[in-house]
Design a protein around this motif. Structure first.
Motif, mmCIF file in Angstrom:
data_model
loop_
_atom_site.group_PDB
_atom_site.id
_atom_site.type_symbol
_atom_site.label_atom_id
_atom_site.label_comp_id
_atom_site.label_asym_id
_atom_site.label_seq_id
_atom_site.Cartn_x
_atom_site.Cartn_y
_atom_site.Cartn_z
ATOM 1 N N LEU A 476 0.879 -1.059 0.017
ATOM 2 C CA LEU A 476 -0.091 0.018 0.198
ATOM 3 C C LEU A 476 0.803 1.284 0.024
ATOM 4 C CD1 LEU A 476 -2.772 -1.033 2.536
ATOM 5 C CD2 LEU A 476 -3.024 -1.263 0.210
ATOM 6 N N GLU A 504 -3.959 1.221 11.677
ATOM 7 C CA GLU A 504 -4.354 2.242 10.802
ATOM 8 C C GLU A 504 -3.252 3.520 10.516
ATOM 9 O OE1 GLU A 504 -7.781 3.806 12.295
ATOM 10 O OE2 GLU A 504 -8.956 1.566 12.431
ATOM 11 N N ARG A 513 -5.401 4.717 5.601
ATOM 12 C CA ARG A 513 -5.375 3.170 5.346
ATOM 13 C C ARG A 513 -5.421 2.392 6.377
ATOM 14 N NH1 ARG A 513 -2.169 6.211 1.698
ATOM 15 N NH2 ARG A 513 -2.322 5.985 -0.494
ATOM 16 N N ARG A 629 -8.981 -6.211 3.258
ATOM 17 C CA ARG A 629 -7.973 -6.174 4.144
ATOM 18 C C ARG A 629 -7.545 -7.088 5.460
ATOM 19 N NH1 ARG A 629 -6.909 -2.526 0.480
ATOM 20 N NH2 ARG A 629 -6.427 -0.387 1.198
ATOM 21 N N GLN A 682 -11.258 2.481 1.980
ATOM 22 C CA GLN A 682 -10.106 1.913 1.610
ATOM 23 C C GLN A 682 -9.406 2.419 0.298
ATOM 24 O OE1 GLN A 682 -8.721 0.316 4.303
ATOM 25 N NE2 GLN A 682 -10.708 0.758 5.191
#
Length: 683
Positions: A476, A504, A513, A629, A682
């Protein structure tokens, strides 16, 4: 000697619990490690070959190509070994290339083989199997070549961090499989070498010197990519590259044919069945007495497996064999039967993550990183059956590892850190079996810091650290070194106890994210301090939001008070509650308060909730989802349509984002959200 730095295979965590990158510790599955020397057949270092397959198979199929440290003269033994190895590699490389390019020219075949020989010398000095002793006076045991701090396997140095599954399948241990698997990579690079890499000679035409230079460039390009990855195919032309010395070493091996110093007869026939061993054909001898049958516990490489119909259910270390009993029946009294990996080729195979498998199969087993309370003093031992170190007082401890002994008895053993006479000491306690465990050790709230972060703890990342969508999955963003992050969840994989933390994180792009960072291995030695370290909380953010007077239990994935467990619960959990005689409480919502806001939630007794929810990695009826996730999700029918729900934990930043997006919807403060809303948050 360098391991393959290649693009990894991507396997999901569901079932197999593997990923493109597996953060194996140094010397993973390496026992009785020995040194060596930079000479043909003895490159340092080696570990017991039996960790991955039976020695009887090697003795029966590879006689003559095992280097013996017991020889009276190591110089003479080196020449004997290389004279036996050369025709094996000669025949194997020819067979490989002709299978990929049936019309290959004699000139290309000669160059490809020469490049292969040079690769073998550059990687391991042609070293694979060796009989060696741990120290003077000890027996000589069969070793397999291991390099790069144990990550490189076999003569072609296949790296366990990028090829974990394949190494479990024997592609490090079985010499010809090691060779063939690596040749797939070398060949792809050989074919892909662009004209820009070939030093101006872009076709195998012209003078003899020009043709030689063309094939030399192809070989050097193939090795640069083999060593550095597909993007490094032209690396050897850059004299300023940090790896220039490696590329020059390969060049010297290729130009000078240094392997031939110990080979007297290049036309000698191979003494082993190269074709059979490359193909794992049924005509290859197999270890005596081993057969794949229902009802047997099998050792396949380093894994334990049991046959369930036509599928092998496996776990990556035999110490977790008892956890397979709920997946496939086997006779414990019959012991474990070693079988050769080729014997399993006709079966489907599921490789389970021990952390998910054992928890699901053993009611009440506590997960890695969770807190337990021991209800009486217990002996602390150096190993599960080791010597007694002292008495661990009845107290709260963190689970640093676990083991289950006996498929029926289900004795639970936990590794903890206890105070023995003022010294914190790691050791193992016996926490009871299926009948007695609830009176010996139970899940509890953490009472202090743990070696592993608890949900809600803050940690600081040590290096620049990749945040991924799933443990070991899609990248990510990269979190800068020194950044503080709050741990929301802990997830473990494999027998090395690889740790991942859910967090987070709001990156410099301003985007929030939810994802995972790697936090280190626990065994054989802890590497946690190399990845994340505890730090002071920079804010009052919470990893999950719970009703007043309750806490979020990371093991059970619910908010709990001293006597009650708070929903939402999965549909399957609610049904289990009803089926178990829970009555109207199973479907009722009762008033409570979260963050000062009045809500209604199901509230059950702890005992009722524990029985209905089950002891899986996810609540009953839910499963980890790579698309969400790696949260637990369930799909239910509402108003005639299928809907997917996502279960937390949802931390403060994500809850606030949900409230802002959904118009202050009450469910944002609960542990279950609509999947559409979760995914919309997300990036």
């Amino acid at each position: 000697m360098r391991t393959l730095a290649l693009l990894a295979l991507c396997l999901g965590f569901a079932g197999a619990a593997q990923a493109g990158y597996t953060p194996t510790p140094n010397d993973w599955a390496c026992t009785n490690k020995v040194g060596g020397s930079w000479t043909h057949g003895r490159a340092p270092s080696g570990c017991d070959a039996s960790a991955f397959g039976p020695d009887s198979f090697v003795r029966g199929n590879y006689a003559g190509v095992v280097f013996s440290d017991a020889a009276a003269s190591l110089v003479d033994e080196r020449k004997r070994y290389m004279q036996a190895m050369y025709p094996v590699i000669r025949d194997a490389s020819e067979r490989y290339l002709k299978s990929r390019k049936p019309a290959v020219s004699a000139r290309e075949l000669e160059a490809f083989q020469r490049g292969t020989y040079a690769t073998l010398r550059q990687e391991t000095f042609w070293s694979h199997y060796r009989d060696a002793q741990l120290s003077a006076g000890q027996p000589y045991l069969l070793k397999m070549m291991r390099g790069d701090s144990g990550h490189g396997h076999g003569m072609m140095q296949v790296d366990d961090r990028y090829h974990f599954v394949e190494l479990q399948q024997g592609k490090g241990w079985n010499m010809m499989q090691n060779f063939t698997y690596a040749m797939d990579i070398y060949f792809d690079a050989w074919e892909a070498a662009p004209a820009a890499c070939l030093g101006g000679v872009t076709s195998p035409t012209g003078t003899a010197a020009q043709v030689d230079e063309y094939w030399r460039g192809r070989a050097r390009s193939a090795w640069s990519a083999y060593n550095g990855g597909p993007t490094k195919v032209c690396r050897w032309q850059n004299t300023a590259d940090p790896n220039a010395s490696k590329d020059n070493g390969y060049r010297d091996n290729y130009d000078n044919r240094l392997w031939l110093t110990d080979v007297a007869d290049t036309a000698k026939a191979a003494a082993i069945d190269v074709a059979c061993l490359m193909d794992n054909g049924p005509q290859c001898p197999v270890p005596a007495g081993g057969s794949v049958e229902p009802g047997k516990l099998l050792q396949v490489g380093s894994a334990a497996c049991a046959l369930n119909g036509s599928t092998l259910e496996c776990v990556d270390d035999v110490r977790d064999a008892a956890c397979l009993a709920g997946r496939a029946a086997f006779d414990e009294a019959g012991g474990i039967t070693p079988v050769y990996i080729a014997q399993t080729a006709g079966y489907a195979r599921i490789d389970h993550n021990r952390h998910q498998l054992c928890r699901a199969q053993v009611p009440g087993l506590q997960s890695l990183g969770s807190a337990i309370a021991t209800l009486k003093p217990l002996e602390l031992r150096s190993a599960p059956d080791g010597m007694v170190l002292g008495q661990a007082a009845a107290a709260s401890y963190q689970v640093l590892d676990f083991m289950v002994s006996g498929a029926q008895q289900q004795k639970r053993l936990y590794r903890i850190r206890a105070d023995l006479g003022g010294t914190l000491t790691d050791g193992w306690i016996d926490a009871g079996d299926a009948a007695s465990h609830a009176a010996i050790a139970v899940g509890a709230a953490p009472t202090g810091p743990g070696a592993i972060a608890y949900a809600g703890d803050w940690v600081k990342v040590v290096p620049n650290l990749n945040m991924r969508a799933t443990p070991g999955g899609t990248l990510l963003v990269t979190i800068p070194a020194g950044s503080p992050v709050q741990v929301k969840e802990v997830f473990g994989t494999a027998s090395a106890n690889n740790l991942y933390y859910r967090i987070e994180y709001t990156h410099t792009d301003g985007v929030l994210r939810d994802g995972w960072i790697f936090a280190g291995n626990l065994y054989p030695v802890s590497t946690l301090a190399n990845w994340v370290v505890p730090t002071t909380a920079p804010s009052a953010a919470r990893p999950a939001h719970c009703p007043n007077g309750t806490r979020y239990d990371a093991h059970l994935r619910q908010c709990m008070s001293g006597s009650q467990t708070y929903g939402p619960f999965t549909a399957a959990t609610v049904q289990a509650c009803v089926d178990g005689g829970g009555g109207a409480v199973c479907t009722a919502n009762r008033p409570t308060v979260v963050d000062g806001v009045a809500l209604t939630l199901p509230i059950w007794s702890k005992a009722l909730a524990a029985a209905a929810t089950g002891n899986g990695d996810c609540p009953r009826g839910a499963a980890r989802s790579m698309a969400h996730r790696f949260h637990c999700t369930e799909t239910v029918m509402r108003n005639g349509a299928a809907e997917t729900d996502v279960y937390g934990p949802f931390g403060t930043a994500l809850v606030n984002a949900c409230l802002a997006r959904s118009g202050n919807a009450a469910w944002c403060r609960t542990n279950r959200w609509p999947a559409a809303t979760f995914l919309a948050l997300q990036p």
